[in-house]
Enzyme design. Structure first.
Site, mmCIF file in Angstrom:
data_model
loop_
_atom_site.group_PDB
_atom_site.id
_atom_site.type_symbol
_atom_site.label_atom_id
_atom_site.label_comp_id
_atom_site.label_asym_id
_atom_site.label_seq_id
_atom_site.Cartn_x
_atom_site.Cartn_y
_atom_site.Cartn_z
ATOM 1 N N GLU A 111 -7.544 2.610 -15.608
ATOM 2 C CA GLU A 111 -7.949 4.016 -15.684
ATOM 3 C C GLU A 111 -7.042 4.815 -16.610
ATOM 4 O OE1 GLU A 111 -8.577 3.929 -10.860
ATOM 5 O OE2 GLU A 111 -7.202 5.355 -11.782
ATOM 6 N N CYS A 141 -2.639 10.438 -19.477
ATOM 7 C CA CYS A 141 -1.905 9.633 -18.507
ATOM 8 C C CYS A 141 -2.394 8.181 -18.633
ATOM 9 C CB CYS A 141 -2.157 10.194 -17.109
ATOM 10 S SG CYS A 141 -1.329 9.256 -15.827
ATOM 11 N N CYS A 189 -1.059 -3.244 -9.497
ATOM 12 C CA CYS A 189 0.398 -3.059 -9.445
ATOM 13 C C CYS A 189 0.959 -3.941 -8.348
ATOM 14 C CB CYS A 189 0.735 -1.590 -9.172
ATOM 15 S SG CYS A 189 2.522 -1.294 -9.217
ATOM 16 N N CYS A 205 3.515 0.613 -3.229
ATOM 17 C CA CYS A 205 4.020 1.822 -2.572
ATOM 18 C C CYS A 205 2.998 2.248 -1.509
ATOM 19 C CB CYS A 205 4.240 2.935 -3.583
ATOM 20 S SG CYS A 205 5.484 2.495 -4.816
ATOM 21 N N CYS A 233 0.090 4.812 -2.385
ATOM 22 C CA CYS A 233 -0.554 4.738 -3.697
ATOM 23 C C CYS A 233 -1.788 3.840 -3.688
ATOM 24 C CB CYS A 233 0.464 4.228 -4.720
ATOM 25 S SG CYS A 233 -0.248 3.990 -6.351
ATOM 26 N N CYS A 277 -4.180 7.832 -9.439
ATOM 27 C CA CYS A 277 -4.106 6.542 -10.087
ATOM 28 C C CYS A 277 -4.614 5.444 -9.168
ATOM 29 C CB CYS A 277 -2.655 6.313 -10.431
ATOM 30 S SG CYS A 277 -2.282 4.638 -10.673
HETATM 31 S S1 SF4 Z 1 3.362 4.370 -7.274
HETATM 32 FE FE1 SF4 Z 1 1.614 2.935 -7.366
HETATM 33 S S2 SF4 Z 1 1.508 2.272 -9.507
HETATM 34 FE FE2 SF4 Z 1 3.557 3.207 -9.185
HETATM 35 S S3 SF4 Z 1 4.891 1.493 -8.638
HETATM 36 FE FE3 SF4 Z 1 4.127 2.319 -6.711
HETATM 37 S S4 SF4 Z 1 2.267 1.093 -6.251
HETATM 38 FE FE4 SF4 Z 1 2.774 0.773 -8.425
#
Ligand code: SF4
Length: 354
Positions: free
Chosen positions: A93, A106, A113, A117, A120, A334
């Site tokens: 994206e 962005c 990923c 996190c 996220c 995101c």
């Molecule tokens: S915030 Fe999301 S994209 Fe960024 S490192 Fe953590 S899991 Fe990965």
């Protein structure tokens, strides 16, 4: 004949080397850069000041990578989000955020990923692969050439951890930065990290002069371990020390991203800890109200709690910008759109990642 290579994967110096290996003068690389990045041409045949012989050689050995959006969404506040399907299947994206004369793009740097996190959406589907320099640059070119919008600012804050795809991100920054390329000044480029210490150290050794943004979100190891598992590998003090070294090495400036989550990281103690880190790094704080991601456990802060948190920071002389989630009606967080694509739902919600 070996497989063709994507010519947009080469920085200027590397492209000069490629040309010399074809018995062509290296300076032709600058001409090729101008065709690719300033004029946005998509076929070698359009490189009219390049000899026919060189165009034939390029055609034989390279292709010009290009991203095609499979979905475009426009929010009520002007934010646009694009979903690209990469050649081998994964989705990534890109978000275009207009604000006055600014056009901030962005970018995603990885499909998925690996850092998971807790708040996220990008981490939910796991990690697929790193994006190539061409795929990173292609997101900017899409905005520039397809939409006709001139990007003024670039933030590496989309899907993925930029410093976990270090070489490709550094190459893409050099291409954006090059006068013969896109000519976007380094001071308008921000790389964000969840705290990959070796990556921050490597960045300090390069002369990229970009801004660094640390996605902090918690000011104790106990809480950060829970919200951002990467903290178990690179604890807070190590990260802050690496950032201090980055600043001493001539790195431009730092911002701290802090998503405020109700009853999780919004106490006065949290504000005090955040102010202490901000002062050590002479960093500005971007305070972002969490907005929910379907399937995740967290809640946004009360309006009053957000205001109080800002006041606590300002009382400690920290420069803070309050950010509301933009593009909330188009799932601008995101990873959310790609997540929807994966699960084949089209539910619309929104939060920012960092
Ligand atoms: S915030 Fe999301 S994209 Fe960024 S490192 Fe953590 S899991 Fe990965």
């Amino acid at each position: 004949m070996p497989l063709k290579k994507d010519i947009k994967d080469f920085g200027l110096a590397a492209l000069e080397g490629e040309l010399r290996s074809l018995d062509e003068p290296g300076f032709r690389a600058k001409q090729i850069f101008a065709w690719l990045y300033r004029r946005g041409k998509t076929t070698f045949g359009e490189f009219s000041d390049v000899s026919r012989g060189l165009r034939d050689k390029l055609e034989e050995r390279y292709f010009i990578g290009r991203l095609e959006a499979v979905e475009r969404l426009r929010s009520r506040d002007g934010v646009q989000k694009f979903l690209f399907r990469l050649g081998d299947g994964p989705h990534v994206e890109t978000v275009l955020i207009p604000s006055g004369k600014r056009r901030t793009v962005c970018l995603s740097t990885q499909a998925g990923c690996k850092f998971a996190c807790a708040f996220c959406a990008s981490g939910l589907g796991g990690f697929k692969r790193n994006l190539t320099p061409s795929e990173i640059i292609g997101q900017v070119l899409f905005v520039k050439d397809v939409l006709g919008e001139e990007p003024t600012n670039i933030v590496f804050m989309g899907m993925g951890e930029p410093l976990d795809n270090f070489d490709n991100v550094a190459d893409s920054v050099r291409i954006m930065n090059a006068a013969e390329g896109m000519g976007i000044a380094a001071r308008r480029i921000t790389i964000s990290t969840c705290g990959i210490v070796p990556g921050i150290e490597r960045l300090a050794k390069l002369d990229l002069q970009v801004n660094l943004s640390l996605s902090l979100h918690a000011v104790t190891d106990r809480l950060r371990d829970r919200l951002m598992p990467v903290n178990k590998k690179y604890p807070l003090e190590e990260i802050v020390l690496a950032c201090e070294a980055y600043l001493k090495s001539g790195g431009r400036m730092m911002t701290l991203e802090y998503i405020l989550i109700r009853d999780v990281n919004d106490s006065r103690n949290d504000a005090e800890g955040l102010a202490a880190i901000a002062r050590r790094l002479r960093a500005k704080v971007n305070l972002i109200a969490y907005s929910p991601v379907p399937g995740l456990e967290f809640a946004p802060p009360e309006e009053a709690a957000m205001k109080e948190f800002v006041r606590w920071l300002e009382e400690r002389r920290v420069q803070v910008t309050e950010r509301r989630s933009k593009g909330a009606d188009i799932a601008a967080a995101c990873g959310q759109l790609a997540g929807h694509k994966k699960s084949e739902t089209r539910e619309i919600g929104g939060t920012r990642k960092r």
